[in-house]
Design a protein around this motif. Sequence first.
Motif, mmCIF file in Angstrom:
data_model
loop_
_atom_site.group_PDB
_atom_site.id
_atom_site.type_symbol
_atom_site.label_atom_id
_atom_site.label_comp_id
_atom_site.label_asym_id
_atom_site.label_seq_id
_atom_site.Cartn_x
_atom_site.Cartn_y
_atom_site.Cartn_z
ATOM 1 N N SER A 94 8.134 -8.308 3.208
ATOM 2 C CA SER A 94 8.842 -8.324 1.931
ATOM 3 C C SER A 94 10.181 -7.586 1.982
ATOM 4 N N TRP A 95 10.412 -6.803 3.040
ATOM 5 C CA TRP A 95 11.682 -6.079 3.189
ATOM 6 C C TRP A 95 11.937 -5.850 4.662
ATOM 7 N N VAL A 96 13.199 -6.052 5.083
ATOM 8 C CA VAL A 96 13.613 -5.865 6.470
ATOM 9 C C VAL A 96 14.714 -4.812 6.498
ATOM 10 N N ASN A 97 14.612 -3.860 7.398
ATOM 11 C CA ASN A 97 15.566 -2.763 7.481
ATOM 12 C C ASN A 97 16.819 -3.233 8.221
ATOM 13 N N GLN A 98 17.767 -3.740 7.459
ATOM 14 C CA GLN A 98 19.000 -4.237 8.061
ATOM 15 C C GLN A 98 19.913 -3.102 8.499
ATOM 16 N N HIS A 115 -1.379 -1.985 -4.444
ATOM 17 C CA HIS A 115 -2.185 -2.180 -3.235
ATOM 18 C C HIS A 115 -1.310 -2.614 -2.063
ATOM 19 N N LEU A 116 -0.166 -1.965 -1.923
ATOM 20 C CA LEU A 116 0.712 -2.256 -0.797
ATOM 21 C C LEU A 116 0.251 -1.493 0.435
ATOM 22 N N PRO A 117 0.474 -2.050 1.623
ATOM 23 C CA PRO A 117 0.105 -1.326 2.852
ATOM 24 C C PRO A 117 0.925 -0.054 3.005
ATOM 25 N N GLY A 118 0.402 0.880 3.795
ATOM 26 C CA GLY A 118 1.114 2.113 4.073
ATOM 27 C C GLY A 118 2.358 1.866 4.906
ATOM 28 N N GLU A 119 3.146 2.902 5.078
ATOM 29 C CA GLU A 119 4.410 2.797 5.814
ATOM 30 C C GLU A 119 4.152 2.632 7.312
ATOM 31 N N ALA A 140 15.350 8.324 17.161
ATOM 32 C CA ALA A 140 15.512 7.546 15.941
ATOM 33 C C ALA A 140 14.175 7.505 15.223
ATOM 34 N N LEU A 141 14.233 7.529 13.911
ATOM 35 C CA LEU A 141 13.045 7.428 13.080
ATOM 36 C C LEU A 141 13.368 6.488 11.935
ATOM 37 N N PHE A 142 12.616 5.383 11.827
ATOM 38 C CA PHE A 142 12.904 4.422 10.776
ATOM 39 C C PHE A 142 11.675 3.574 10.487
ATOM 40 N N THR A 143 11.693 2.950 9.319
ATOM 41 C CA THR A 143 10.679 1.983 8.914
ATOM 42 C C THR A 143 11.288 0.602 9.048
ATOM 43 N N PRO A 144 10.789 -0.248 9.955
ATOM 44 C CA PRO A 144 11.449 -1.539 10.173
ATOM 45 C C PRO A 144 11.165 -2.573 9.100
ATOM 46 N N PHE A 145 10.020 -2.476 8.407
ATOM 47 C CA PHE A 145 9.656 -3.512 7.433
ATOM 48 C C PHE A 145 8.662 -2.931 6.432
ATOM 49 N N THR A 146 8.504 -3.659 5.334
ATOM 50 C CA THR A 146 7.386 -3.428 4.417
ATOM 51 C C THR A 146 6.689 -4.759 4.193
ATOM 52 N N LEU A 147 5.418 -4.675 3.789
ATOM 53 C CA LEU A 147 4.580 -5.870 3.683
ATOM 54 C C LEU A 147 4.005 -6.020 2.282
ATOM 55 N N THR A 148 3.665 -7.261 1.939
ATOM 56 C CA THR A 148 2.907 -7.588 0.739
ATOM 57 C C THR A 148 1.682 -8.379 1.164
ATOM 58 N N PRO A 149 0.460 -7.966 0.766
ATOM 59 C CA PRO A 149 -0.749 -8.708 1.167
ATOM 60 C C PRO A 149 -0.752 -10.136 0.626
ATOM 61 N N ARG A 150 -1.401 -11.026 1.365
ATOM 62 C CA ARG A 150 -1.569 -12.422 0.939
ATOM 63 C C ARG A 150 -2.925 -12.589 0.277
ATOM 64 N N PRO A 151 -3.007 -13.393 -0.792
ATOM 65 C CA PRO A 151 -4.307 -13.655 -1.421
ATOM 66 C C PRO A 151 -5.245 -14.388 -0.448
ATOM 67 N N GLY A 152 -6.529 -14.098 -0.507
ATOM 68 C CA GLY A 152 -7.527 -14.828 0.254
ATOM 69 C C GLY A 152 -7.684 -14.420 1.695
ATOM 70 N N ALA A 153 -6.995 -13.391 2.158
ATOM 71 C CA ALA A 153 -7.132 -12.962 3.556
ATOM 72 C C ALA A 153 -8.530 -12.393 3.775
ATOM 73 N N ALA A 154 -9.168 -12.818 4.862
ATOM 74 C CA ALA A 154 -10.520 -12.364 5.165
ATOM 75 C C ALA A 154 -10.506 -10.905 5.579
ATOM 76 N N ALA A 155 -11.489 -10.152 5.073
ATOM 77 C CA ALA A 155 -11.577 -8.737 5.407
ATOM 78 C C ALA A 155 -12.058 -8.541 6.830
#
Length: 464
Positions: free
Chosen positions: A104-108, A68-72, A130-145
């Motif tokens: 969770s990840w930074v494009n160094q 259940h990771l967010p999209g790019e 330029a085309l790049f993905t600067p970061f990726t994310l991990t959801p936090r538990p309990g975040a309100a929808a």
Amino acid sequence: MTGTRSQCVAGAAAAVVLVALAVTVTAGRKVPVAAVAGGAPATRPELTLTDTRSTYYIPRYREPVRDHLPGEYRVRLKVREPHVVKDVKVRIDLAVLKGRADVSWVNQGYKCGMADQVMTCALGDVEQGALFTPFTLTPRPGAAAGPAGAITTTVTSADAPTVRHTTHVIVGEPVITARQSSKRTGVAPGSALHLTPAFGNKGDTGIDDGLTVLVQATEATLRRLHGNCRYDKAVAPTKAQCDFAGPLPAGTAYETDAPLTAETGATAMHGRISYTVLRAHDTAAFDQQLLPASAPRGTGAPLGLRPVDGSGGDFVPSQHSYADLATGGLDFDSTQTDDLRAVGFTIKGKVGEVVDVQVPYPTNFTDADMEVTLPEGVSLVPVPRGEHTSDMVYCEPGKAGDGPGKAGNGLVECHGWQVGGTWLRARIDRRVQGARGSVHATSGPESDPDQANDTAPVTVEYTG
């Protein structure tokens, strides 16, 4: 479903790493990354920011989190040529993610770094884009929808106007699905095929605005019937774009109230009528596939939608972008699947010139060889094996003898099914008006019952 999602995420992560490793723009170094369509020379440097999401969905936290990771989240910069934009920096304000997701990840590789919920990527000088993905994310538990705010992206440089983009963040995720169809066999060439697109939302969050359906026909043409669809051509189109108002609430599914109709080609053997369902507000990644507003529209009533049950296993998401799009379609085999057909070609050049020409593979080829009878006034120039690149195969003189088979005396044998294709090197010795040869795809009646189309013409076009 979980396994598919895991594979998707792994594939996406691998793609991110490859992008980071393969293409890096560093300060003081100009590295072209993406070609930009040409135009009139610009009077000053200009940057545009495209392909960045308008809405970014963060799935609610569930175990295992990898499913259940967010999209790019991508950044695509284009530079108006012929300029080089100096000292480009991309600043992304991620304060809205606090308590909702972690970076969770930074494009160094693009010199990205975080400080106080703000990410800055120092690209240096950018020549084309330029085309790049600067970061990726991990959801936090309990975040309100629900809606959470916005991510703001700001691009600055030493000599081009500042560019900004706002991305609305929503906690929760729609998952677009498309209904899968069974393959059709025994289709008569030139007959009509009917496909009813159907799509749904198996996520926990609805899509409030419209949806776009992109249609493409291979070895077939579409009938230009529907008024809310645009087509790539007025006659015999092969692409269409149909827009629907929406919404698409979670747990719902729809199919079109009339089918798409395609006519299979007269020589079709294998083909496909496919469609891709996208959120209308996030189609930037498909800008090259979108049709302009001026494209020809259908001549009939608009294509509508009617509700259907989309809970079954035949409604599936895309394996490549789990939430963002879905694809469906109809594959078909015609009654001509065993028919090998030769494809003719033209030898172009001046008298006295030695030219290379690619010999087209026959349609529906397997391992058939080709025999070429050269037009009068044209002779073969043998290319010994080992004296050319390994992924190209050149035609050779036929069997020795007084008749066909000697170089310059007609018959030439062409072998090989390499990536680089099969090539013929020939000399245009003299002009012979109307000269014609032939190419013949060798096959037997057992594997190719219709041998009447196994020979096609070879012509000469004199360029001087």
